[in-house]
Design an enzyme around this catalytic site. Sequence first.
Site, PDB file in Angstrom:
ATOM      1  N   PRO A 126      70.153 -47.024 -39.692  1.00  0.00           N
ATOM      2  CA  PRO A 126      69.684 -47.285 -41.064  1.00  0.00           C
ATOM      3  C   PRO A 126      68.244 -47.785 -41.204  1.00  0.00           C
ATOM      4  CG  PRO A 126      71.067 -49.079 -40.319  1.00  0.00           C
ATOM      5  CD  PRO A 126      71.076 -48.053 -39.217  1.00  0.00           C
ATOM      6  N   CYS A 127      67.291 -46.930 -40.890  1.00  0.00           N
ATOM      7  CA  CYS A 127      65.884 -47.304 -41.027  1.00  0.00           C
ATOM      8  C   CYS A 127      65.510 -47.529 -42.492  1.00  0.00           C
ATOM      9  CB  CYS A 127      64.988 -46.260 -40.372  1.00  0.00           C
ATOM     10  SG  CYS A 127      65.202 -44.585 -40.965  1.00  0.00           S
ATOM     11  N   HIS A 128      66.321 -47.010 -43.421  1.00  0.00           N
ATOM     12  CA  HIS A 128      66.033 -47.218 -44.845  1.00  0.00           C
ATOM     13  C   HIS A 128      66.188 -48.681 -45.255  1.00  0.00           C
ATOM     14  CE1 HIS A 128      70.414 -46.549 -44.717  1.00  0.00           C
ATOM     15  NE2 HIS A 128      70.472 -47.324 -45.791  1.00  0.00           N
TER      16      HIS A 128
END
Length: 160
Positions: A126-128
Amino acid sequence: MTTISKLDYQSPIGIIEISGNHEAIHSILFSEKEKPENYLHADTSLVLQECYHQLDEYFQGKRRDFSIPYEVEGTDFQKGVWKALTDVPYAKTGSYKDIAISIGNEKAIRAVGSANGRNKLSIVIPCHRIIGSNGKLTGYAGGLWRKEWLLEHEKTFEKE
């Protein structure tokens, strides 16, 4: 050499192209395609099918964590950053500095940002959920509007 297959998932924020083989997922990336080109069919690998279904559950608000097998290619540093990203809880955010500290290299903020940008497993890693230290949204390969949508989506289902 193992054959890499592709499968398109029509998400609420655009087509996501899933790539992988019978053992693992290699990438989950937003595409600028107008419509899906790679559909589920009888001989789609079980790993790609499972990834498709888990993404669908995520977008329905029914899934927070992913259990698909995946393979990442990168330096040891990048792999460390990507591992640290998976520790950021659903509907929460962290900063690039937080990630740098968590991997034991507080001064590597820019390098963390660079590794974050090279993540090929959108949503699953989950780089977001990583934002600037000032609380502002910064860079996202899928576009900042998608990053904002994903964070709002998770907040919507956080309490359920």
